[in-house]
Design an enzyme around this catalytic site. Structure first.
Site, mmCIF file in Angstrom:
data_model
loop_
_atom_site.group_PDB
_atom_site.id
_atom_site.type_symbol
_atom_site.label_atom_id
_atom_site.label_comp_id
_atom_site.label_asym_id
_atom_site.label_seq_id
_atom_site.Cartn_x
_atom_site.Cartn_y
_atom_site.Cartn_z
ATOM 1 N N GLY A 136 0.798 -0.862 -0.020
ATOM 2 C CA GLY A 136 -0.052 0.467 -0.285
ATOM 3 C C GLY A 136 0.763 1.537 0.078
ATOM 4 N N ARG A 287 -34.945 20.652 -15.647
ATOM 5 C CA ARG A 287 -35.356 20.258 -15.315
ATOM 6 C C ARG A 287 -36.474 20.356 -14.771
ATOM 7 N NH1 ARG A 287 -38.462 14.739 -14.327
ATOM 8 N NH2 ARG A 287 -38.048 14.440 -12.361
ATOM 9 N N GLU A 382 -1.561 8.231 -6.858
ATOM 10 C CA GLU A 382 -0.894 9.365 -5.821
ATOM 11 C C GLU A 382 -0.084 9.790 -4.330
ATOM 12 O OE1 GLU A 382 1.038 8.198 -9.042
ATOM 13 O OE2 GLU A 382 -0.359 10.215 -9.724
#
Length: 404
Positions: A136, A287, A382
């Site tokens: 990780g 809408r 990143e």
């Protein structure tokens, strides 16, 4: 549609021309096909060829190597425009850009001469390989190891999360090399970056014995661009493909690349957020409920106000981080802040646009559905938000440390 938000002051005429050209390309060549390609998880070959013709792959490569020699700011603003069209395309460019930047900053003259002209033309496209299946964010724990054997290194290990892992033909790979280091040396001093040229494609590689790209990782979003593993079994790499020619510098080289990559991810967050705002404010005027446009309801106007403010704030922080790096100053604080804020705001703006669309936002016929699946990647790529906050916190303590 008006374009009031996310303007950048102080640009040169050339910068404005480049960004305008890319914006036109996005509107004509990316937005009309992005959702269809994304749903098919199809690599955007025609789009990539168009970007090659525009010179985008060589945007920050010096003119002496055939590039445009532009600044990080120009590059970030281009990425923002491309991500507004389809975030996956900006990912194809990002890893290429990081590798080219690392070669430009840290490579030997022979490496610059060999790679940069072809990278500027888009003939060589780069991938960036740091992460592994079990580590990780803990880069210091990498296990992929390179052992010196005469005039070469033999590499064994497994890497994870390579953007462009299949489509690239150059991979910058971070490995552990313990040569010349005492047993108690910090882990980051025993890492080396290798530049590995390979054939594009999946499976065992035709030109690099022992190197395998198993296949594409299936993802929730961020489709089109290939994300892969990389398996290395007794892969022999010549010693002259050590980035910079000297082992033990890989960690610093990679961190330098990630620092500018964080500006790129911030720019992507800005681009996706801007597109989500455009979709939200457009739909709110189409809408109707209770006899009027939903844009006339105060609750929706409040959402639009918050969304626009977040788009603007993230953009200005991204620009500040890019300009800091361009000035030659250390920008890890600004890059961390920009990446953290832009990715978080992007998620929030996309979700608000999704809410404005109501039930239709859940339909694959509407573009916001795609953005809703793409935004989470920016929270991780990143460096996670938690990693960014660690970087920011440590740098603040350096800057504001009490004396005595």
């Amino acid at each position: 549609m008006a374009d009031r938000l996310a303007h950048t002051d102080g640009l040169t005429e050339i910068q404005r021309e480049i960004i305008g050209t890319v914006r036109e390309f996005v509107d004509k060549e990316i937005l009309p096909v992005a959702t269809e390609l994304e749903h098919r998880d199809e690599y955007p070959l025609a789009i990539v060829e168009g970007l090659k013709e525009l010179g985008v792959f060589g945007l920050m490569i010096p003119e002496e190597y055939g590039g445009l020699g532009e600044s990080l700011l120009t590059y970030a603003l281009v990425v923002e425009e491309i991500a507004r069209g389809w975030m996956s395309v900006s990912g194809i460019i990002n890893t290429h850009f990081i590798v080219a930047y690392m070669i430009r900053q840290h490579g030997t003259q022979e490496q610059k001469d060999h790679f940069l002209p072809r990278m500027a033309a888009g003939e060589v496209r780069g991938a960036f390989s740091m992460s592994e299946p079990g580590l990780g964010s803990d880069v210091s724990a990498i296990r992929t190891r390179a052992v010196r054997d005469g005039d070469a290194y033999v590499i064994n290990g497994q890497k994870m999360w390579l953007t462009n892992g299949g489509s690239s033909n150059l991979v910058a790979v971070l490995c552990r090399t313990d040569e010349g280091q005492p047993a108690d040396a910090p882990p980051h001093r025993s890492m080396t970056t290798f530049l590995i040229e390979k054939e594009p494609g999946f499976g065992p590689n035709a030109t690099v014995p022992g190197l395998t790209v198993p296949g594409k990782i299936e993802k929730m979003g961020y489709k089109g661009v290939d994300t892969t593993e990389l398996v290395l079994q007794d892969v022999r790499i010549p010693a002259d493909r050590v980035l910079g020619g000297t082992s033990g510098r890989g960690f610093y080289q990679m961190m330098d690349g990630v620092e500018v990559g964080r500006v790129n991810v911030a720019a992507r967050g800005c681009g996706v957020a801007k597109r989500a705002f455009e979709l939200g404010i457009g739909y709110a005027q189409q809408r109707h409920t209770f006899g009027k446009q939903i844009a006339e309801h105060q609750a929706v106007q409040f959402k639009l106000a918050e969304m626009a403010t977040k788009v603007e704030a993230a953009h200005q922080m991204m620009v500040n981080a890019a300009r800091k790096k361009d000035s030659g100053e250390r920008n890890d604080l600004e890059a961390g802040m920009a990446k953290y804020l832009a990715s978080e705001f992007c998620k929030e703006v996309v979700e608000d646009a999704f809410r404005i669309h109501g039930g239709y936002g859940f339909s694959k016929e509407y573009e916001i559905e795609r953005l809703y699946r793409e935004a989470p990647m920016l929270l991780i790529g990143e460096g996670t938000a938690e990693i960014q906050k660690m970087i920011i916190g440590r740098r603040l303590l350096e800057e504001y440390r009490i004396q005595g």
